[in-house]
Motif scaffolding. Sequence first.
Motif, PDB file in Angstrom:
ATOM      1  N   GLY A  72       0.936  -1.255   0.019  1.00  0.00           N
ATOM      2  CA  GLY A  72      -0.123  -0.193   0.133  1.00  0.00           C
ATOM      3  C   GLY A  72       0.936   1.263  -0.029  1.00  0.00           C
ATOM      4  O   GLY A  72       0.611   2.016  -0.680  1.00  0.00           O
ATOM      5  N   SER A  73       1.897   1.249   1.016  1.00  0.00           N
ATOM      6  CA  SER A  73       2.690   2.364   0.978  1.00  0.00           C
ATOM      7  C   SER A  73       3.461   2.830  -0.560  1.00  0.00           C
ATOM      8  O   SER A  73       3.826   3.826  -0.765  1.00  0.00           O
ATOM      9  CB  SER A  73       3.460   2.492   2.040  1.00  0.00           C
ATOM     10  N   THR A  74       3.940   1.374  -1.095  1.00  0.00           N
ATOM     11  CA  THR A  74       4.559   1.474  -2.335  1.00  0.00           C
ATOM     12  C   THR A  74       3.607   2.003  -3.508  1.00  0.00           C
ATOM     13  O   THR A  74       3.911   3.063  -4.361  1.00  0.00           O
ATOM     14  CB  THR A  74       5.081   0.232  -2.606  1.00  0.00           C
ATOM     15  N   LEU A  75       2.473   1.597  -3.289  1.00  0.00           N
ATOM     16  CA  LEU A  75       1.559   2.201  -4.175  1.00  0.00           C
ATOM     17  C   LEU A  75       1.065   3.731  -4.087  1.00  0.00           C
ATOM     18  O   LEU A  75       1.367   4.435  -5.166  1.00  0.00           O
ATOM     19  CB  LEU A  75      -0.064   1.395  -4.120  1.00  0.00           C
ATOM     20  N   LEU A  76       0.904   4.088  -2.899  1.00  0.00           N
ATOM     21  CA  LEU A  76       1.029   5.401  -2.579  1.00  0.00           C
ATOM     22  C   LEU A  76       2.209   6.413  -3.115  1.00  0.00           C
ATOM     23  O   LEU A  76       1.908   7.445  -3.694  1.00  0.00           O
ATOM     24  CB  LEU A  76       0.632   5.863  -1.209  1.00  0.00           C
ATOM     25  N   ALA A  77       3.343   5.747  -2.898  1.00  0.00           N
ATOM     26  CA  ALA A  77       4.537   6.683  -3.318  1.00  0.00           C
ATOM     27  C   ALA A  77       4.358   6.804  -4.606  1.00  0.00           C
ATOM     28  O   ALA A  77       4.938   7.762  -5.328  1.00  0.00           O
ATOM     29  CB  ALA A  77       5.767   5.872  -2.769  1.00  0.00           C
ATOM     30  N   LYS A  78       4.146   5.674  -5.501  1.00  0.00           N
ATOM     31  CA  LYS A  78       4.369   5.587  -6.822  1.00  0.00           C
ATOM     32  C   LYS A  78       3.335   6.869  -7.369  1.00  0.00           C
ATOM     33  O   LYS A  78       3.282   7.436  -8.519  1.00  0.00           O
ATOM     34  CB  LYS A  78       3.945   4.416  -7.573  1.00  0.00           C
ATOM     35  N   ILE A  79       1.830   6.985  -6.826  1.00  0.00           N
ATOM     36  CA  ILE A  79       0.917   7.815  -7.091  1.00  0.00           C
ATOM     37  C   ILE A  79       1.425   9.293  -6.876  1.00  0.00           C
ATOM     38  O   ILE A  79       1.516   9.856  -7.656  1.00  0.00           O
ATOM     39  CB  ILE A  79      -0.378   7.468  -6.337  1.00  0.00           C
ATOM     40  N   GLY A 104       6.030   1.472  14.210  1.00  0.00           N
ATOM     41  CA  GLY A 104       6.256   2.873  13.849  1.00  0.00           C
ATOM     42  C   GLY A 104       7.038   3.449  12.767  1.00  0.00           C
ATOM     43  O   GLY A 104       6.465   4.488  12.241  1.00  0.00           O
ATOM     44  N   GLN A 105       7.989   2.856  12.465  1.00  0.00           N
ATOM     45  CA  GLN A 105       8.735   3.149  11.254  1.00  0.00           C
ATOM     46  C   GLN A 105       7.810   3.273   9.922  1.00  0.00           C
ATOM     47  O   GLN A 105       7.981   4.151   9.172  1.00  0.00           O
ATOM     48  CB  GLN A 105      10.025   2.511  11.258  1.00  0.00           C
ATOM     49  N   VAL A 106       7.235   2.137   9.769  1.00  0.00           N
ATOM     50  CA  VAL A 106       6.334   2.188   8.654  1.00  0.00           C
ATOM     51  C   VAL A 106       5.382   3.013   8.504  1.00  0.00           C
ATOM     52  O   VAL A 106       4.984   3.764   7.670  1.00  0.00           O
ATOM     53  CB  VAL A 106       5.647   0.471   8.558  1.00  0.00           C
ATOM     54  N   LEU A 107       4.783   3.333   9.816  1.00  0.00           N
ATOM     55  CA  LEU A 107       3.567   4.298  10.000  1.00  0.00           C
ATOM     56  C   LEU A 107       4.126   5.921   9.561  1.00  0.00           C
ATOM     57  O   LEU A 107       3.334   6.593   9.064  1.00  0.00           O
ATOM     58  CB  LEU A 107       2.938   4.154  11.267  1.00  0.00           C
ATOM     59  N   ASP A 108       5.515   5.935  10.006  1.00  0.00           N
ATOM     60  CA  ASP A 108       6.221   7.341   9.712  1.00  0.00           C
ATOM     61  C   ASP A 108       6.362   7.404   8.472  1.00  0.00           C
ATOM     62  O   ASP A 108       6.022   8.458   7.738  1.00  0.00           O
ATOM     63  CB  ASP A 108       7.324   7.141  10.702  1.00  0.00           C
ATOM     64  N   SER A 109       6.774   6.399   7.704  1.00  0.00           N
ATOM     65  CA  SER A 109       6.975   6.601   6.236  1.00  0.00           C
ATOM     66  C   SER A 109       5.757   6.828   5.568  1.00  0.00           C
ATOM     67  O   SER A 109       5.759   7.388   4.414  1.00  0.00           O
ATOM     68  CB  SER A 109       7.634   5.120   5.735  1.00  0.00           C
ATOM     69  N   VAL A 110       4.461   6.351   5.847  1.00  0.00           N
ATOM     70  CA  VAL A 110       3.424   6.514   5.300  1.00  0.00           C
ATOM     71  C   VAL A 110       3.027   7.852   5.563  1.00  0.00           C
ATOM     72  O   VAL A 110       2.205   8.305   4.686  1.00  0.00           O
ATOM     73  CB  VAL A 110       2.186   5.517   5.771  1.00  0.00           C
ATOM     74  N   GLU A 117      -5.348  11.023   7.226  1.00  0.00           N
ATOM     75  CA  GLU A 117      -5.856  10.207   8.774  1.00  0.00           C
ATOM     76  C   GLU A 117      -5.024   8.656   8.453  1.00  0.00           C
ATOM     77  O   GLU A 117      -5.077   8.262   7.509  1.00  0.00           O
ATOM     78  CB  GLU A 117      -7.314  10.065   8.717  1.00  0.00           C
ATOM     79  N   ILE A 118      -4.668   8.372   9.881  1.00  0.00           N
ATOM     80  CA  ILE A 118      -4.263   6.922   9.898  1.00  0.00           C
ATOM     81  C   ILE A 118      -5.263   6.370  10.918  1.00  0.00           C
ATOM     82  O   ILE A 118      -5.323   6.702  11.995  1.00  0.00           O
ATOM     83  CB  ILE A 118      -2.956   6.729  10.112  1.00  0.00           C
ATOM     84  N   PHE A 119      -6.096   5.289  10.466  1.00  0.00           N
ATOM     85  CA  PHE A 119      -6.831   4.583  11.443  1.00  0.00           C
ATOM     86  C   PHE A 119      -6.185   3.189  11.442  1.00  0.00           C
ATOM     87  O   PHE A 119      -5.979   2.526  10.776  1.00  0.00           O
ATOM     88  CB  PHE A 119      -8.334   4.280  10.630  1.00  0.00           C
TER      89      PHE A 119
END
Length: 138
Positions: A72-79, A104-110, A117-119
Motif C-alpha cells: 500500500g505504501s509503495t502504491l501511494l508513493a508511486k501515485i 512505527g517506522q512503517v507508519l512514519d514513512s506513510v 488520517e491513519i486508522f
Amino acid sequence: MSKRILFVDDENWSVSPYFEILQDHDIETDFAENSDQAIALLRQKKYDLIVLDIMFAPGTILGQQVEPRRAGSTLLAKIRNQEIPELKTAADVPVFVLTAVTNGQVLDSVRDLQVKEIFRKPAPFDDVIEKIITFLET
C-alpha cells in the motif's frame, strides 16, 4: 454531485460494511483488492478520496514484485511521485490509511506521503464513517 472513494484492501469483508452507509450519503464507492486493480480503477475514474490498507497481497505493482507488507505504501508513493502513467486521479488525492500495521517506522514513512488520517484496525466503525463523511462534505 456525488463524491467517489476507492477502497484498496485485500480483505473485502473488512471494508464492505462502509459501502452501504457511504452510498446512503451519495458517496460512490469502488473496491480494489490489490495495487494492479487499484491502478486500473485510478486510470478509469477520478477519486475524491482513497482509503488504503498498507499491507496486502499479492505484492505486485505494474508487474513488479514489492514486499506485501509495504504494498500500500509503495502504491501511494508511486501515485504521489507520478510514476504511474494515465491516472485520472490527481497525484495529491487525499488518502486515509486503514491498517493493522503497528510498526512505527512503517507508519512514519506513510505519514511522509501526506496522508490525511491513519486508522488502526480494528478502527471504530462510526469514527471512520464520521471522518470520511465530514472530510468529503467540507
